[in-house]
Scaffold this motif. Structure first.
Motif, PDB file in Angstrom:
ATOM      1  N   LEU A 149       0.890  -1.340  -0.099  1.00 11.52           N
ATOM      2  CA  LEU A 149      -0.097  -0.002  -0.003  1.00 11.52           C
ATOM      3  C   LEU A 149       0.781   1.423  -0.057  1.00 11.52           C
ATOM      4  N   LEU A 150       1.920   1.254   0.802  1.00 12.46           N
ATOM      5  CA  LEU A 150       2.830   2.475   0.853  1.00 12.46           C
ATOM      6  C   LEU A 150       3.635   2.640  -0.383  1.00 12.46           C
ATOM      7  N   ASN A 151       3.976   1.505  -1.045  1.00 13.67           N
ATOM      8  CA  ASN A 151       4.809   1.927  -2.213  1.00 13.67           C
ATOM      9  C   ASN A 151       3.906   2.187  -3.345  1.00 13.67           C
ATOM     10  N   ASP A 152       2.660   1.696  -3.330  1.00 17.66           N
ATOM     11  CA  ASP A 152       1.504   2.104  -4.314  1.00 17.66           C
ATOM     12  C   ASP A 152       1.024   3.687  -4.104  1.00 17.66           C
ATOM     13  N   ALA A 153       1.334   4.126  -2.993  1.00 16.49           N
ATOM     14  CA  ALA A 153       0.772   5.537  -2.688  1.00 16.49           C
ATOM     15  C   ALA A 153       2.096   6.326  -2.987  1.00 16.49           C
ATOM     16  N   GLY A 154       3.164   5.901  -3.542  1.00 15.89           N
ATOM     17  CA  GLY A 154       4.318   6.618  -4.189  1.00 15.89           C
ATOM     18  C   GLY A 154       5.617   6.885  -3.056  1.00 15.89           C
ATOM     19  N   ILE A 155       5.685   6.054  -2.181  1.00 13.78           N
ATOM     20  CA  ILE A 155       6.878   6.371  -1.343  1.00 13.78           C
ATOM     21  C   ILE A 155       7.832   5.319  -1.902  1.00 13.78           C
ATOM     22  N   PRO A 156       8.941   5.981  -2.414  1.00 15.21           N
ATOM     23  CA  PRO A 156       9.858   4.976  -2.917  1.00 15.21           C
ATOM     24  C   PRO A 156      10.816   4.149  -1.956  1.00 15.21           C
ATOM     25  N   GLN A 157      10.649   4.639  -0.752  1.00 12.53           N
ATOM     26  CA  GLN A 157      11.517   4.124   0.074  1.00 12.53           C
ATOM     27  C   GLN A 157      11.010   2.801   0.862  1.00 12.53           C
ATOM     28  N   ILE A 158       9.901   2.314   0.127  1.00  8.55           N
ATOM     29  CA  ILE A 158       9.514   1.123   0.691  1.00  8.55           C
ATOM     30  C   ILE A 158       9.427   0.133  -0.552  1.00  8.55           C
ATOM     31  N   ILE A 159      10.071  -1.108  -0.176  1.00  4.88           N
ATOM     32  CA  ILE A 159      10.394  -2.160  -1.060  1.00  4.88           C
ATOM     33  C   ILE A 159       9.031  -3.011  -1.134  1.00  4.88           C
ATOM     34  N   ALA A 160       8.264  -3.019  -2.271  1.00  3.43           N
ATOM     35  CA  ALA A 160       7.129  -3.598  -2.483  1.00  3.43           C
ATOM     36  C   ALA A 160       7.171  -5.205  -2.670  1.00  3.43           C
ATOM     37  N   PRO A 161       6.824  -5.760  -1.845  1.00  2.81           N
ATOM     38  CA  PRO A 161       6.716  -7.587  -2.235  1.00  2.81           C
ATOM     39  C   PRO A 161       6.050  -7.681  -3.572  1.00  2.81           C
ATOM     40  N   LEU A 201      17.899   4.729  -0.210  1.00  2.00           N
ATOM     41  CA  LEU A 201      17.617   4.560   0.961  1.00  2.00           C
ATOM     42  C   LEU A 201      16.162   3.705   1.104  1.00  2.00           C
ATOM     43  N   TYR A 202      16.167   2.630   1.747  1.00  4.41           N
ATOM     44  CA  TYR A 202      14.974   2.018   2.014  1.00  4.41           C
ATOM     45  C   TYR A 202      14.489   1.461   3.647  1.00  4.41           C
ATOM     46  N   MET A 203      13.198   1.591   3.690  1.00  9.20           N
ATOM     47  CA  MET A 203      13.050   1.032   5.235  1.00  9.20           C
ATOM     48  C   MET A 203      12.493  -0.276   5.033  1.00  9.20           C
ATOM     49  N   VAL A 204      13.032  -1.114   5.938  1.00  6.32           N
ATOM     50  CA  VAL A 204      12.819  -2.571   5.587  1.00  6.32           C
ATOM     51  C   VAL A 204      12.311  -3.253   6.945  1.00  6.32           C
ATOM     52  N   ASP A 205      11.931  -4.423   6.853  1.00  7.15           N
ATOM     53  CA  ASP A 205      11.359  -5.255   7.842  1.00  7.15           C
ATOM     54  C   ASP A 205      10.240  -4.729   8.718  1.00  7.15           C
ATOM     55  N   TRP A 206       9.197  -4.721   7.907  1.00  9.18           N
ATOM     56  CA  TRP A 206       7.917  -4.181   8.468  1.00  9.18           C
ATOM     57  C   TRP A 206       7.228  -5.382   9.214  1.00  9.18           C
ATOM     58  N   ASP A 207       7.813  -6.308   9.954  1.00  7.02           N
ATOM     59  CA  ASP A 207       7.094  -7.209  11.033  1.00  7.02           C
ATOM     60  C   ASP A 207       6.000  -6.826  11.885  1.00  7.02           C
ATOM     61  N   GLN A 208       6.269  -5.586  12.350  1.00  7.10           N
ATOM     62  CA  GLN A 208       5.538  -5.384  13.604  1.00  7.10           C
ATOM     63  C   GLN A 208       4.740  -3.694  13.268  1.00  7.10           C
ATOM     64  N   PRO A 209       4.238  -3.610  12.483  1.00  2.67           N
ATOM     65  CA  PRO A 209       3.739  -2.129  12.332  1.00  2.67           C
ATOM     66  C   PRO A 209       2.491  -2.156  13.493  1.00  2.67           C
ATOM     67  N   ILE A 210       2.488  -0.977  13.984  1.00  2.00           N
ATOM     68  CA  ILE A 210       1.588  -0.719  14.948  1.00  2.00           C
ATOM     69  C   ILE A 210       0.804   0.681  14.980  1.00  2.00           C
ATOM     70  N   MET A 211      -0.206   1.134  15.302  1.00  2.00           N
ATOM     71  CA  MET A 211      -0.899   2.243  15.289  1.00  2.00           C
ATOM     72  C   MET A 211      -0.638   2.700  16.866  1.00  2.00           C
ATOM     73  N   ALA A 212      -0.036   3.994  16.643  1.00  2.09           N
ATOM     74  CA  ALA A 212       0.820   4.565  18.071  1.00  2.09           C
ATOM     75  C   ALA A 212       1.016   5.928  17.835  1.00  2.09           C
ATOM     76  N   PRO A 213       1.524   6.609  18.849  1.00  4.70           N
ATOM     77  CA  PRO A 213       2.103   7.964  18.605  1.00  4.70           C
ATOM     78  C   PRO A 213       3.134   8.093  17.782  1.00  4.70           C
ATOM     79  N   LYS A 214       3.367   9.008  17.028  1.00  7.91           N
ATOM     80  CA  LYS A 214       4.680   9.156  16.207  1.00  7.91           C
ATOM     81  C   LYS A 214       5.689   9.021  16.647  1.00  7.91           C
ATOM     82  N   GLU A 215       6.050   9.367  18.037  1.00  8.16           N
ATOM     83  CA  GLU A 215       7.104   9.088  18.842  1.00  8.16           C
ATOM     84  C   GLU A 215       7.349   7.741  18.868  1.00  8.16           C
ATOM     85  N   ARG A 216       6.774   6.949  18.648  1.00  8.77           N
ATOM     86  CA  ARG A 216       6.929   5.360  18.563  1.00  8.77           C
ATOM     87  C   ARG A 216       8.288   5.091  17.736  1.00  8.77           C
ATOM     88  N   ASP A 217       7.914   5.683  16.505  1.00 11.95           N
ATOM     89  CA  ASP A 217       9.194   5.621  15.563  1.00 11.95           C
ATOM     90  C   ASP A 217      10.139   6.816  15.645  1.00 11.95           C
TER      91      ASP A 217
END
Length: 334
Positions: free
Chosen positions: A70-82, A229-245
């Motif tokens: 979804l993130l890659n489809d939304a035009g974020i190139p730093q996400i590697i789509a499976p 640059l890519y952000m990888v390993d999306w094993d545990q996405p979470i809905m949380a305050p932005k400070e989580r990242d």
């Protein structure tokens, strides 16, 4: 990584051939990652293209793979789509395992290679896009939500109960860690108690939740050989305050990303935002408490890890070094 892997290489190759239409010549196991329920491989195809294969012990569709798509489809190139399988899904099941296929990108992670100023800006922009991404309700409802769980704090308290009961020592590493944890008892107690206090305070504030990666430290940033640059390993996405990242930026995990100039360039990309220092402090405390729990459970209670036990012990004590993550967490709380 998955112990006693019960899937043969040939079964994985057959799946890639039949379900992805990829003709594989070689499949090479890669000794990467700390997840005991996952293994990764490099697959080489007849046409010389390479693929990164992730195998997870699971019966369910991988929500992280869906989010990456979804993130890659939304035009974020730093996400590697499976890659999608023949059934148009970003994951495929073989027996008790979930298979995810990505293009293989040669590069190094952010622990091994310092980010340039431009890459810091890029990371900031990309993470802001993730935090502002509006997930479809059906997907959003499947993602874990922050609950400020006391799980890891309680686990550390249990470990100290074990220490006080004159435990049976499994090896020299366990003895060294036991001694160190006794010496650091006051500091560790402070981390646990403060994380608990902050967690209760934050819950009363009801901060806004956004989509978070949850583990965006240097090890989960891939810098390709061409500098992308890519952000990888999306094993545990979470809905949380932005400070989580955001806790990782300047947080000093593994003694990197602790340079104020790096933080400055990151926020040039991320843009103006109000950071709640209390929430930032909570996450930095809680992250250390989680690591203390996980490392001490493995090193004190089992002989798991083999030759990695020495490295794990070193990583544990490094947290308490001057200017390490413990110092940074305490400074954040001032």
């Amino acid at each position: 990584m998955i112990e006693n892997q019960s899937l043969s290489d040939q079964l994985i190759i057959d799946c890639l051939n039949t379900d992805y239409g990829i003709k594989i010549v070689t499949l090479t196991f890669l000794p990467l990652g700390a997840d005991m329920d996952a293994s990764v491989y490099k697959a080489q195809a007849h046409d010389q293209s390479s693929y990164f294969i992730k195998l997870k012990r699971s019966h369910h569709h991988d929500i992280g793979a869906i989010i990456q798509l979804l993130l890659n489809d939304a035009g974020i190139p730093q996400i590697i789509a499976p890659l999608k399988a023949n059934d148009s899904q970003p994951t495929h099941h073989i027996d008790d395992f979930t298979l995810i296929v990505y293009p293989f990108i040669e590069g190094k992670d952010g622990f091994s290679r310092n980010l340039t100023n431009y890459q810091w800006v890029t990371l900031g922009k990309a993470l802001r896009q993730v935090h502002e991404f509006v997930l479809p309700p059906l997907i959003k409802n499947q993602i874990k939500r922050e609950s400020y769980s006391p799980q890891w704090r309680e686990a550390v308290r249990v470990i100290y109960t074990h220490i006080d009961a004159e435990p049976r020592i499994v090896d020299d590493i366990a003895l060294k860690l036991l001694t160190f944890m006794k010496e650091q008892r006051g500091t560790i107690q402070r981390l646990v108690d403060r994380a608990e206090q902050l967690g209760k305070q934050i819950q009363r504030q009801s901060p806004e939740f956004v989509l978070c990666h949850s583990d965006i430290h240097g090890g989960n940033v891939l810098i390709a050989n061409d500098g992308t640059l890519y952000m990888v390993d999306w094993d545990q996405p979470i809905m949380a305050p932005k400070e989580r990242d955001l806790m990782f930026i300047g947080g000093g995990i593994a003694n990197v990303w602790n340079n104020p100039q790096e933080e400055e360039f990151f926020y040039k990309g991320y843009g103006k935002t109000e950071i709640n220092r209390e929430i930032l402090a909570y996450y930095r405390h809680e992250r250390i408490v989680e690591d203390i729990a996980l490392y001490s459970q493995q090193l004190l209670l089992t002989t798991d890890g083999g030759k990695d036990r020495v490295e794990m012990y070193t990583q544990f004590i490094d947290m308490f070094e001057p200017q390490g993550v413990v110092d940074i967490a305490f400074k954040t709380d001032k």
